[in-house]
Scaffold this motif. Sequence first.
Motif, PDB file in Angstrom:
ATOM      1  N   VAL A  41       0.840  -1.199   0.000  1.00 39.68           N
ATOM      2  CA  VAL A  41       0.000   0.000   0.000  1.00 39.68           C
ATOM      3  C   VAL A  41       0.876   1.251   0.000  1.00 39.68           C
ATOM      4  O   VAL A  41       0.662   2.182  -0.777  1.00 39.68           O
ATOM      5  N   LEU A  42       1.874   1.293   0.891  1.00 39.81           N
ATOM      6  CA  LEU A  42       2.773   2.448   0.966  1.00 39.81           C
ATOM      7  C   LEU A  42       3.549   2.627  -0.337  1.00 39.81           C
ATOM      8  O   LEU A  42       3.723   3.746  -0.818  1.00 39.81           O
ATOM      9  N   GLY A  43       4.004   1.527  -0.896  1.00 39.20           N
ATOM     10  CA  GLY A  43       4.744   1.598  -2.163  1.00 39.20           C
ATOM     11  C   GLY A  43       3.874   2.136  -3.284  1.00 39.20           C
ATOM     12  O   GLY A  43       4.308   2.979  -4.082  1.00 39.20           O
ATOM     13  N   GLN A  44       2.614   1.641  -3.342  1.00 36.55           N
ATOM     14  CA  GLN A  44       1.701   2.102  -4.387  1.00 36.55           C
ATOM     15  C   GLN A  44       1.368   3.582  -4.202  1.00 36.55           C
ATOM     16  O   GLN A  44       1.366   4.354  -5.157  1.00 36.55           O
ATOM     17  N   LYS A  45       1.114   4.002  -2.969  1.00 44.75           N
ATOM     18  CA  LYS A  45       0.791   5.407  -2.715  1.00 44.75           C
ATOM     19  C   LYS A  45       2.001   6.300  -3.028  1.00 44.75           C
ATOM     20  O   LYS A  45       1.855   7.391  -3.585  1.00 44.75           O
ATOM     21  N   THR A  46       3.198   5.842  -2.655  1.00 47.26           N
ATOM     22  CA  THR A  46       4.411   6.601  -2.955  1.00 47.26           C
ATOM     23  C   THR A  46       4.605   6.715  -4.460  1.00 47.26           C
ATOM     24  O   THR A  46       4.928   7.796  -4.983  1.00 47.26           O
ATOM     25  N   LEU A  47       4.387   5.611  -5.154  1.00 43.41           N
ATOM     26  CA  LEU A  47       4.529   5.614  -6.608  1.00 43.41           C
ATOM     27  C   LEU A  47       3.512   6.562  -7.246  1.00 43.41           C
ATOM     28  O   LEU A  47       3.848   7.347  -8.142  1.00 43.41           O
ATOM     29  N   ASP A  48       2.260   6.506  -6.788  1.00 41.04           N
ATOM     30  CA  ASP A  48       1.232   7.399  -7.323  1.00 41.04           C
ATOM     31  C   ASP A  48       1.573   8.860  -7.048  1.00 41.04           C
ATOM     32  O   ASP A  48       1.420   9.724  -7.920  1.00 41.04           O
ATOM     33  N   THR A  49       2.040   9.157  -5.822  1.00 40.95           N
ATOM     34  CA  THR A  49       2.397  10.528  -5.465  1.00 40.95           C
ATOM     35  C   THR A  49       3.559  11.024  -6.303  1.00 40.95           C
ATOM     36  O   THR A  49       3.553  12.161  -6.789  1.00 40.95           O
ATOM     37  N   ALA A  50       4.562  10.167  -6.471  1.00 43.94           N
ATOM     38  CA  ALA A  50       5.721  10.555  -7.285  1.00 43.94           C
ATOM     39  C   ALA A  50       5.306  10.800  -8.734  1.00 43.94           C
ATOM     40  O   ALA A  50       5.768  11.759  -9.370  1.00 43.94           O
ATOM     41  N   GLN A  51       4.420   9.956  -9.248  1.00 46.22           N
ATOM     42  CA  GLN A  51       3.961  10.123 -10.629  1.00 46.22           C
ATOM     43  C   GLN A  51       3.154  11.411 -10.775  1.00 46.22           C
ATOM     44  O   GLN A  51       3.316  12.152 -11.743  1.00 46.22           O
ATOM     45  N   ASP A  52       2.301  11.688  -9.811  1.00 49.70           N
ATOM     46  CA  ASP A  52       1.517  12.934  -9.850  1.00 49.70           C
ATOM     47  C   ASP A  52       2.439  14.156  -9.771  1.00 49.70           C
ATOM     48  O   ASP A  52       2.225  15.147 -10.474  1.00 49.70           O
ATOM     49  N   ALA A  53       3.452  14.091  -8.899  1.00 53.50           N
ATOM     50  CA  ALA A  53       4.399  15.209  -8.772  1.00 53.50           C
ATOM     51  C   ALA A  53       5.169  15.406 -10.076  1.00 53.50           C
ATOM     52  O   ALA A  53       5.364  16.542 -10.529  1.00 53.50           O
ATOM     53  N   ALA A  54       5.589  14.304 -10.682  1.00 52.82           N
ATOM     54  CA  ALA A  54       6.324  14.407 -11.951  1.00 52.82           C
ATOM     55  C   ALA A  54       5.439  15.012 -13.039  1.00 52.82           C
ATOM     56  O   ALA A  54       5.895  15.849 -13.829  1.00 52.82           O
ATOM     57  N   ASN A  55       4.165  14.611 -13.063  1.00 55.39           N
ATOM     58  CA  ASN A  55       3.246  15.173 -14.058  1.00 55.39           C
ATOM     59  C   ASN A  55       3.016  16.665 -13.816  1.00 55.39           C
ATOM     60  O   ASN A  55       2.949  17.451 -14.757  1.00 55.39           O
ATOM     61  N   ALA A  56       2.898  17.058 -12.527  1.00 58.23           N
ATOM     62  CA  ALA A  56       2.693  18.472 -12.208  1.00 58.23           C
ATOM     63  C   ALA A  56       3.922  19.300 -12.602  1.00 58.23           C
ATOM     64  O   ALA A  56       3.795  20.398 -13.155  1.00 58.23           O
ATOM     65  N   VAL A  57       5.101  18.769 -12.322  1.00 62.15           N
ATOM     66  CA  VAL A  57       6.325  19.468 -12.703  1.00 62.15           C
ATOM     67  C   VAL A  57       6.410  19.598 -14.226  1.00 62.15           C
ATOM     68  O   VAL A  57       6.776  20.649 -14.756  1.00 62.15           O
ATOM     69  N   ASP A  58       6.032  18.535 -14.921  1.00 63.35           N
ATOM     70  CA  ASP A  58       6.061  18.575 -16.385  1.00 63.35           C
ATOM     71  C   ASP A  58       5.100  19.623 -16.930  1.00 63.35           C
ATOM     72  O   ASP A  58       5.451  20.393 -17.815  1.00 63.35           O
ATOM     73  N   ARG A  59       3.875  19.668 -16.382  1.00 62.63           N
ATOM     74  CA  ARG A  59       2.914  20.675 -16.838  1.00 62.63           C
ATOM     75  C   ARG A  59       3.427  22.084 -16.556  1.00 62.63           C
ATOM     76  O   ARG A  59       3.329  22.974 -17.403  1.00 62.63           O
ATOM     77  N   GLY A  60       3.978  22.294 -15.366  1.00 67.75           N
ATOM     78  CA  GLY A  60       4.523  23.616 -15.014  1.00 67.75           C
ATOM     79  C   GLY A  60       5.676  24.009 -15.917  1.00 67.75           C
ATOM     80  O   GLY A  60       5.781  25.170 -16.350  1.00 67.75           O
ATOM     81  N   THR A  61       6.530  23.057 -16.199  1.00 66.99           N
ATOM     82  CA  THR A  61       7.669  23.326 -17.080  1.00 66.99           C
ATOM     83  C   THR A  61       7.192  23.688 -18.482  1.00 66.99           C
ATOM     84  O   THR A  61       7.704  24.635 -19.096  1.00 66.99           O
ATOM     85  N   GLN A  62       6.212  22.949 -18.982  1.00 65.42           N
ATOM     86  CA  GLN A  62       5.691  23.225 -20.320  1.00 65.42           C
ATOM     87  C   GLN A  62       5.044  24.612 -20.383  1.00 65.42           C
ATOM     88  O   GLN A  62       5.213  25.346 -21.357  1.00 65.42           O
ATOM     89  N   LYS A  63       4.312  24.992 -19.329  1.00 66.30           N
ATOM     90  CA  LYS A  63       3.705  26.332 -19.295  1.00 66.30           C
ATOM     91  C   LYS A  63       4.786  27.408 -19.261  1.00 66.30           C
ATOM     92  O   LYS A  63       4.676  28.429 -19.937  1.00 66.30           O
ATOM     93  N   GLY A  64       5.821  27.186 -18.440  1.00 71.26           N
ATOM     94  CA  GLY A  64       6.912  28.160 -18.354  1.00 71.26           C
ATOM     95  C   GLY A  64       7.634  28.319 -19.678  1.00 71.26           C
ATOM     96  O   GLY A  64       7.943  29.432 -20.101  1.00 71.26           O
ATOM     97  N   ILE A  65       7.870  27.217 -20.339  1.00 73.08           N
ATOM     98  CA  ILE A  65       8.534  27.262 -21.641  1.00 73.08           C
ATOM     99  C   ILE A  65       7.661  27.998 -22.649  1.00 73.08           C
ATOM    100  O   ILE A  65       8.149  28.816 -23.435  1.00 73.08           O
ATOM    101  N   ALA A  66       6.359  27.727 -22.608  1.00 69.65           N
ATOM    102  CA  ALA A  66       5.446  28.395 -23.542  1.00 69.65           C
ATOM    103  C   ALA A  66       5.427  29.907 -23.307  1.00 69.65           C
ATOM    104  O   ALA A  66       5.308  30.682 -24.261  1.00 69.65           O
ATOM    105  N   LYS A  67       5.548  30.334 -22.053  1.00 72.01           N
ATOM    106  CA  LYS A  67       5.560  31.770 -21.762  1.00 72.01           C
ATOM    107  C   LYS A  67       6.871  32.422 -22.177  1.00 72.01           C
ATOM    108  O   LYS A  67       6.891  33.539 -22.672  1.00 72.01           O
ATOM    109  N   VAL A  68       7.977  31.743 -21.952  1.00 74.81           N
ATOM    110  CA  VAL A  68       9.304  32.331 -22.165  1.00 74.81           C
ATOM    111  C   VAL A  68       9.742  32.262 -23.621  1.00 74.81           C
ATOM    112  O   VAL A  68      10.445  33.147 -24.102  1.00 74.81           O
ATOM    113  N   LYS A  69       9.305  31.248 -24.329  1.00 78.23           N
ATOM    114  CA  LYS A  69       9.796  31.017 -25.693  1.00 78.23           C
ATOM    115  C   LYS A  69       9.593  32.216 -26.626  1.00 78.23           C
ATOM    116  O   LYS A  69      10.526  32.600 -27.335  1.00 78.23           O
ATOM    117  N   PRO A  70       8.420  32.856 -26.681  1.00 80.26           N
ATOM    118  CA  PRO A  70       8.280  34.009 -27.584  1.00 80.26           C
ATOM    119  C   PRO A  70       9.207  35.166 -27.217  1.00 80.26           C
ATOM    120  O   PRO A  70       9.763  35.824 -28.096  1.00 80.26           O
TER     121      PRO A  70
END
Length: 142
Positions: A41-70
């Motif tokens: 249970v702990l491993g699955q929850k940790t894995l889910d949390t890590a995956q959610d954090a990685a997805n959030a970081v990816d979305r934030g990075t993509q938004k930042g790149i989209a703002k800065v690129k122009p």
Amino acid sequence: MQLMKAVLISSTMFMAMALSAHAAESSKKKGYRDNPNIFEVLGQKTLDTAQDAANAVDRGTQKGIAKVKPKVAETWHETKTYSEEQTEIAKENSQKAAATVNRKWKQAKASVLGDPNSPPAPIESHPLSQSSTTPAQNEQLN
């Protein structure tokens, strides 16, 4: 050194296979069994949390790149245009400087060696007993 590389590569491959097997297994089952192990249970929850954090970081990075690129593209274009203008100005100034140096060189050469296009100064010869100044100049001197 080669033993170290071999251990590193083999452990990396083992971890990759274990993680992919774990991901495949956890994707098969959405819920837990009737009596799951606490570590599962702990491993699955940790894995889910890590995956959610990685997805959030990816979305934030993509938004930042989209703002800065122009802005970066515009700044790069302006820098390139400014550099081209400065290069053209420097080229014109160097051509003017070269022409000025060439003209000054010719003037200095002509003043030292004489101008080849002008007729030579006339040579006047007088007997040694005769004065080299004219009578009008003699009167001015007295």
